[in-house]
Design a protein around this motif. Sequence first.
Motif, short mmCIF file in Angstrom:
data_model
loop_
_atom_site.label_atom_id
_atom_site.label_comp_id
_atom_site.label_asym_id
_atom_site.label_seq_id
_atom_site.Cartn_x
_atom_site.Cartn_y
_atom_site.Cartn_z
N ASP A 137 0.84 -1.18 0.00
CA ASP A 137 0.00 0.00 0.00
C ASP A 137 0.89 1.25 0.00
OD1 ASP A 137 -2.82 1.24 0.77
OD2 ASP A 137 -1.30 2.17 2.06
N PRO A 138 0.65 2.19 -0.93
CA PRO A 138 1.52 3.37 -1.03
C PRO A 138 1.60 4.19 0.26
CG PRO A 138 0.10 3.22 -2.96
CD PRO A 138 -0.37 2.18 -1.99
N TYR A 139 0.49 4.31 0.97
CA TYR A 139 0.49 5.07 2.22
C TYR A 139 1.38 4.37 3.26
CZ TYR A 139 -1.10 6.54 6.85
OH TYR A 139 -1.13 6.97 8.15
N LYS A 140 1.24 3.05 3.39
CA LYS A 140 2.04 2.32 4.37
C LYS A 140 3.52 2.32 3.97
CE LYS A 140 -1.02 1.28 7.40
NZ LYS A 140 -0.94 1.94 8.71
N LYS A 141 3.78 2.28 2.67
CA LYS A 141 5.17 2.37 2.19
C LYS A 141 5.77 3.70 2.63
CE LYS A 141 7.82 2.58 -2.13
NZ LYS A 141 7.75 2.45 -3.60
N ASN A 142 5.04 4.78 2.44
CA ASN A 142 5.50 6.10 2.84
C ASN A 142 5.76 6.16 4.34
OD1 ASN A 142 6.00 8.96 2.65
ND2 ASN A 142 3.92 9.31 3.36
N CYS A 143 4.86 5.57 5.12
CA CYS A 143 5.03 5.56 6.58
C CYS A 143 6.28 4.80 6.99
CB CYS A 143 3.79 4.97 7.25
SG CYS A 143 2.36 6.07 7.25
N LEU A 144 6.51 3.63 6.40
CA LEU A 144 7.70 2.83 6.75
C LEU A 144 8.99 3.56 6.39
CD1 LEU A 144 6.67 -0.80 5.71
CD2 LEU A 144 7.16 -0.01 8.02
N ILE A 145 9.03 4.13 5.19
CA ILE A 145 10.24 4.82 4.74
C ILE A 145 10.57 6.00 5.64
CG2 ILE A 145 11.14 6.28 2.87
CD1 ILE A 145 9.89 4.28 0.89
N ASN A 146 9.54 6.69 6.13
CA ASN A 146 9.75 7.87 6.97
C ASN A 146 9.72 7.58 8.46
OD1 ASN A 146 9.88 10.29 5.08
ND2 ASN A 146 8.12 9.18 4.29
N GLY A 147 9.42 6.34 8.83
CA GLY A 147 9.36 5.99 10.25
C GLY A 147 8.14 6.58 10.93
N PHE A 148 7.04 6.71 10.18
CA PHE A 148 5.82 7.30 10.72
C PHE A 148 4.83 6.24 11.17
CE2 PHE A 148 6.07 11.13 7.57
CZ PHE A 148 7.02 11.75 8.37
N ASP A 149 4.15 6.50 12.29
CA ASP A 149 2.90 5.80 12.54
C ASP A 149 1.80 6.73 12.03
OD1 ASP A 149 2.45 7.77 14.50
OD2 ASP A 149 2.90 6.43 16.17
N ASP A 150 0.54 6.38 12.19
CA ASP A 150 -0.54 7.18 11.62
C ASP A 150 -0.55 8.60 12.17
OD1 ASP A 150 -1.40 5.10 9.99
OD2 ASP A 150 -2.83 4.35 11.47
N ILE A 151 -0.26 8.76 13.46
CA ILE A 151 -0.26 10.09 14.07
C ILE A 151 0.93 10.91 13.57
CG2 ILE A 151 -0.06 11.35 16.25
CD1 ILE A 151 -1.66 9.03 17.52
N ASP A 152 2.09 10.27 13.47
CA ASP A 152 3.27 10.97 12.93
C ASP A 152 2.98 11.49 11.52
OD1 ASP A 152 4.89 10.44 15.16
OD2 ASP A 152 5.49 8.50 14.35
N PHE A 153 2.28 10.68 10.72
CA PHE A 153 1.97 11.10 9.36
C PHE A 153 1.09 12.34 9.37
CE2 PHE A 153 -0.91 11.17 5.72
CZ PHE A 153 0.01 11.24 4.68
N LEU A 154 0.08 12.35 10.23
CA LEU A 154 -0.81 13.52 10.31
C LEU A 154 -0.04 14.76 10.75
CD1 LEU A 154 -4.06 12.01 11.86
CD2 LEU A 154 -3.73 12.83 9.52
#
Length: 197
Positions: A163-180
């Motif tokens: 999933d592109p969103y989850k890929k972005n989160c993993l690459i940046n070390g984000f959980d859902d809150i970090d992404f927001l």
Amino acid sequence: MEKFISLTDTAVPLEIENIDTDQIIPARFLKATDREGFGENLFRDWRFDKDGNPNSKFNLNNKKYKGSILVAGNNFGCGSSREHAAWALKAYGFKVIVSSYFADIFKGNSLNNGLLPLQVSPGFLKKIFKAIYTDSSEELHVNLENQLIKITSTGEAENFEIDPYKKNCLINGFDDIDFLVSRKEAIQKFEEKTFQF
């Protein structure tokens, strides 16, 4: 979470199909309210006998197999929806789980906890097992940016989906809150533009 971009490491083979979450982390260890201690009970009933002695026939106890990649049989993570299964695998030291199929809830729980469930074709999974059994020091290279997994010695490789969103989160070390939080400025601009009072 820790950033994940690429990884080259040896792998532990676990050529068993339909490994369910109760085998990954038995229900009796789910009483804890934090993530501490789950790694030591990973595959508890397979790793140890009733007296607590290590099962020498189980590959996680075989000293020739090591690494942060677990290569498992088809349909990994089936059964209950317990997030603790992902916690236990991550706490043990695994960063990538390779299989030809993952249960959807397990896949989501893994991605939410910084663990990459990497799905390959059944044919490529057989090639990976063969390479590891031939040489336990065989390394696998996982490139998340290019969505590629490669058997280092042979150069054989296969692309995988994520999933592109989850890929972005993993690459940046984000959980859902970090992404927001990372999108705070864009959210504020949208609000200012959309909700003019």
